[in-house]
Motif scaffolding. Sequence first.
Motif, PDB file in Angstrom:
ATOM      1  N   GLN A  97      52.269  10.002 -28.429  1.00  0.00           N
ATOM      2  CA  GLN A  97      51.820   9.112 -29.500  1.00  0.00           C
ATOM      3  C   GLN A  97      50.515   8.381 -29.171  1.00  0.00           C
ATOM      4  OE1 GLN A  97      55.206   6.424 -29.572  1.00  0.00           O
ATOM      5  NE2 GLN A  97      54.062   4.869 -28.426  1.00  0.00           N
ATOM      6  N   ASN A  98      50.162   8.261 -27.888  1.00  0.00           N
ATOM      7  CA  ASN A  98      49.114   7.323 -27.501  1.00  0.00           C
ATOM      8  C   ASN A  98      47.734   7.686 -28.036  1.00  0.00           C
ATOM      9  OD1 ASN A  98      51.244   6.216 -26.160  1.00  0.00           O
ATOM     10  ND2 ASN A  98      50.253   6.100 -24.172  1.00  0.00           N
ATOM     11  N   MET A  99      47.385   8.983 -28.039  1.00  0.00           N
ATOM     12  CA  MET A  99      46.075   9.365 -28.549  1.00  0.00           C
ATOM     13  C   MET A  99      45.952   9.064 -30.043  1.00  0.00           C
ATOM     14  SD  MET A  99      44.851  12.810 -26.527  1.00  0.00           S
ATOM     15  CE  MET A  99      46.378  13.725 -26.467  1.00  0.00           C
ATOM     16  N   VAL A 100      47.026   9.213 -30.770  1.00  0.00           N
ATOM     17  CA  VAL A 100      47.002   8.927 -32.210  1.00  0.00           C
ATOM     18  C   VAL A 100      46.769   7.438 -32.435  1.00  0.00           C
ATOM     19  CG1 VAL A 100      48.271   9.081 -34.384  1.00  0.00           C
ATOM     20  CG2 VAL A 100      48.572  10.844 -32.634  1.00  0.00           C
ATOM     21  N   VAL A 101      47.437   6.606 -31.651  1.00  0.00           N
ATOM     22  CA  VAL A 101      47.274   5.158 -31.775  1.00  0.00           C
ATOM     23  C   VAL A 101      45.819   4.762 -31.556  1.00  0.00           C
ATOM     24  CG1 VAL A 101      47.886   2.931 -30.745  1.00  0.00           C
ATOM     25  CG2 VAL A 101      49.659   4.660 -31.112  1.00  0.00           C
ATOM     26  N   CYS A 102      45.194   5.289 -30.510  1.00  0.00           N
ATOM     27  CA  CYS A 102      43.798   4.948 -30.214  1.00  0.00           C
ATOM     28  C   CYS A 102      42.848   5.485 -31.281  1.00  0.00           C
ATOM     29  CB  CYS A 102      43.403   5.491 -28.841  1.00  0.00           C
ATOM     30  SG  CYS A 102      44.269   4.713 -27.461  1.00  0.00           S
ATOM     31  N   ALA A 103      43.101   6.709 -31.744  1.00  0.00           N
ATOM     32  CA  ALA A 103      42.241   7.297 -32.769  1.00  0.00           C
ATOM     33  C   ALA A 103      42.280   6.485 -34.060  1.00  0.00           C
ATOM     34  CB  ALA A 103      42.652   8.741 -33.033  1.00  0.00           C
ATOM     35  N   GLU A 104      43.457   6.036 -34.431  1.00  0.00           N
ATOM     36  CA  GLU A 104      43.596   5.272 -35.678  1.00  0.00           C
ATOM     37  C   GLU A 104      43.031   3.857 -35.533  1.00  0.00           C
ATOM     38  OE1 GLU A 104      44.737   6.363 -38.651  1.00  0.00           O
ATOM     39  OE2 GLU A 104      44.904   8.368 -37.805  1.00  0.00           O
ATOM     40  N   ASN A 105      43.396   3.179 -34.447  1.00  0.00           N
ATOM     41  CA  ASN A 105      43.021   1.773 -34.296  1.00  0.00           C
ATOM     42  C   ASN A 105      41.552   1.579 -33.944  1.00  0.00           C
ATOM     43  OD1 ASN A 105      45.587   0.800 -34.871  1.00  0.00           O
ATOM     44  ND2 ASN A 105      46.230   0.807 -32.737  1.00  0.00           N
ATOM     45  N   TYR A 106      41.038   2.443 -33.074  1.00  0.00           N
ATOM     46  CA  TYR A 106      39.649   2.263 -32.640  1.00  0.00           C
ATOM     47  C   TYR A 106      38.709   3.249 -33.328  1.00  0.00           C
ATOM     48  CZ  TYR A 106      35.521   1.731 -29.718  1.00  0.00           C
ATOM     49  OH  TYR A 106      34.241   1.511 -29.289  1.00  0.00           O
ATOM     50  N   GLY A 107      39.030   4.554 -33.261  1.00  0.00           N
ATOM     51  CA  GLY A 107      38.129   5.548 -33.830  1.00  0.00           C
ATOM     52  C   GLY A 107      37.903   5.355 -35.318  1.00  0.00           C
ATOM     53  N   LEU A 122      37.636  10.827 -22.698  1.00  0.00           N
ATOM     54  CA  LEU A 122      38.641  11.643 -23.379  1.00  0.00           C
ATOM     55  C   LEU A 122      38.720  11.277 -24.857  1.00  0.00           C
ATOM     56  CD1 LEU A 122      40.814  13.859 -22.649  1.00  0.00           C
ATOM     57  CD2 LEU A 122      42.472  11.981 -22.669  1.00  0.00           C
ATOM     58  N   GLY A 123      38.668   9.988 -25.146  1.00  0.00           N
ATOM     59  CA  GLY A 123      38.681   9.564 -26.541  1.00  0.00           C
ATOM     60  C   GLY A 123      37.393   9.891 -27.252  1.00  0.00           C
ATOM     61  N   ASN A 124      36.261   9.631 -26.592  1.00  0.00           N
ATOM     62  CA  ASN A 124      34.949   9.837 -27.211  1.00  0.00           C
ATOM     63  C   ASN A 124      34.701  11.285 -27.608  1.00  0.00           C
ATOM     64  OD1 ASN A 124      34.655   7.179 -26.391  1.00  0.00           O
ATOM     65  ND2 ASN A 124      33.279   7.654 -24.696  1.00  0.00           N
ATOM     66  N   SER A 125      35.121  12.216 -26.740  1.00  0.00           N
ATOM     67  CA  SER A 125      34.744  13.621 -26.916  1.00  0.00           C
ATOM     68  C   SER A 125      35.883  14.528 -27.348  1.00  0.00           C
ATOM     69  CB  SER A 125      34.162  14.176 -25.596  1.00  0.00           C
ATOM     70  OG  SER A 125      33.013  13.468 -25.217  1.00  0.00           O
ATOM     71  N   LEU A 126      37.099  14.023 -27.391  1.00  0.00           N
ATOM     72  CA  LEU A 126      38.213  14.907 -27.720  1.00  0.00           C
ATOM     73  C   LEU A 126      38.966  14.436 -28.952  1.00  0.00           C
ATOM     74  CD1 LEU A 126      39.662  17.489 -26.712  1.00  0.00           C
ATOM     75  CD2 LEU A 126      41.277  15.985 -25.554  1.00  0.00           C
ATOM     76  N   TYR A 127      39.880  13.510 -28.768  1.00  0.00           N
ATOM     77  CA  TYR A 127      40.826  13.273 -29.866  1.00  0.00           C
ATOM     78  C   TYR A 127      40.269  12.385 -30.988  1.00  0.00           C
ATOM     79  CZ  TYR A 127      41.930   8.988 -27.220  1.00  0.00           C
ATOM     80  OH  TYR A 127      41.863   7.799 -26.533  1.00  0.00           O
ATOM     81  N   MET A 128      39.323  11.492 -30.698  1.00  0.00           N
ATOM     82  CA  MET A 128      38.804  10.650 -31.786  1.00  0.00           C
ATOM     83  C   MET A 128      37.961  11.436 -32.778  1.00  0.00           C
ATOM     84  SD  MET A 128      38.321   6.754 -30.436  1.00  0.00           S
ATOM     85  CE  MET A 128      36.881   7.079 -29.437  1.00  0.00           C
ATOM     86  N   PRO A 129      36.994  12.265 -32.342  1.00  0.00           N
ATOM     87  CA  PRO A 129      36.299  13.089 -33.347  1.00  0.00           C
ATOM     88  C   PRO A 129      37.232  14.066 -34.045  1.00  0.00           C
ATOM     89  CG  PRO A 129      35.568  13.631 -31.098  1.00  0.00           C
ATOM     90  CD  PRO A 129      36.367  12.383 -31.007  1.00  0.00           C
ATOM     91  N   MET A 130      38.219  14.628 -33.307  1.00  0.00           N
ATOM     92  CA  MET A 130      39.146  15.570 -33.933  1.00  0.00           C
ATOM     93  C   MET A 130      40.026  14.893 -34.969  1.00  0.00           C
ATOM     94  SD  MET A 130      40.314  18.219 -30.923  1.00  0.00           S
ATOM     95  CE  MET A 130      40.893  19.409 -32.135  1.00  0.00           C
ATOM     96  N   ALA A 131      40.255  13.598 -34.821  1.00  0.00           N
ATOM     97  CA  ALA A 131      41.100  12.878 -35.773  1.00  0.00           C
ATOM     98  C   ALA A 131      40.495  12.835 -37.164  1.00  0.00           C
ATOM     99  CB  ALA A 131      41.353  11.452 -35.274  1.00  0.00           C
TER     100      ALA A 131
END
Length: 516
Positions: A184-194, A218-227
Amino acid sequence: MERISQQLPRRFNVAAYFLERHLSDKIALFYQEQTYTYTQVYEWVQKAARSLLELGIERENRIALLLPDTPELIFTFWGAIWIGAVPVPINTACSLEEVQYILQDSRAKLLLTTQAWQTQLHPIQSPNLQTTLLQDGETPFLAYLSPMPAQPLPPADTLRDEPAFWLYTSGSTGNPKGVIHLHQNMVVCAENYGKATLGLQPEDITYSVANLPFAYGLGNSLYMPMAVGAATVLSDANNAFDIIADIERYRPTVFFGIPSVYANLLAVRDIAPLDVSSLRLCVSAAEQLPESLWQQWREVYGREICEGIGTTEFLHIFLANRAGECKPGTSGRPVPGYDVRVVDEFGATCPPGEIGNLQVSGDSLMLGYWNRLEQTRQALYGHAMRTGDKYLCDADGYFKFMGRKDDLFKVNGQWVSPMEIEDVLHQHPQVLEVAVVPESEALTQVVAYITLKSDYQPSPELEQQICRFAKQRLPHFKAPKKVCFVEELPRTPTGKIHRKLLTRSQQRTDFSTTRA
């Protein structure tokens, strides 16, 4: 309001969540001369997942990934999670000893690395490591992958709150710690910050100087843009000139930097000016951005730097400045979904302006440290964590970093924050970077370690000039009594200044410094 994690289904695979939401011919990755669409990324992940199964990788096995930022790293990271295995990215800036430690500590069953690293690691001191796959210029790892399966491989039936991947801390205090993160953690960061803080859009192209094994990267280049269906640039740039060339070539819209990179980009602007016309957003994290550097960037390039702070334990940023609302010299205000407070030693909230301990709670908090029960219990307070940072919160609700708990020291019985002194010294026109530490265990004097801009050389006169500059702007007890000029400041694998090495260097002769 229901938390983001609670909105996810109980049975949840984060690789499937990100990979299946934007299947299209839209570009997801830029890498050197190549591009990969979202559909192609999905297909390569399917091949990587099938290959891992054929190698005997089972659910919950750890897979060590010691690679530069390449498509192989992304495909294998997602492929491991797809089958329920646990990828462990390792920063290639780690020392050989740190890599050997991580391989042993994680009990990885498989290592994917380059020929150069495999040679350095031989023999690998990890009895659980059964197979080593190589990736080099002649035989890329992609060539080893199984063909695309006739029918897509279904994702493992994982749960949102079970471990998905590990990240290791930078190890500035002892051995690196394995931080266990959930699906769940990557989704939380993508939604709240990205999304909620940065406002990432499908049209964005992100560019990060932080590598993928670093939580920030990891957030900058992977899951946040993909979100959001955006694109990202994977780069091996290792200096300001390479970064400038990349920005001119790829035209990113969001630039994720760190303070030292912003300083270096400004330092070379006379011979290699940066074209910022494509950038709608500049971000900084990893360590405190000096206010003077923020102001200089704004004056030269007409762009704010949205500074923030996060930790490996929370995966990404939980305090951030927002575009149009930046307060230079601060880490900003809490990101949605996080409760951030400055508390005293008894856990009571400090009044505005009073220095205390930073305490954070939020759904992206780690499960814990691998095999570090005591340290986990010392860090976690129920749903919250005390980060080890000293902060104050001002009357406007902005949080200001005052140093790590071990960074603050006393001079003449009064507490000193190195950040305040460093910000003043950054204003000197010949200073590129600076780190302030106490002279010795007696804590009687302030010492400034300084790297100079390329056009300047150390001299006794320059030392005296810098000391006078500081005395005119600081209380007498905070002004440095000694300046040590160094070619570069020691850093952790994640790019933070390694202050403890500077402190120790004063009792050793093996750290190269030049006294003016």
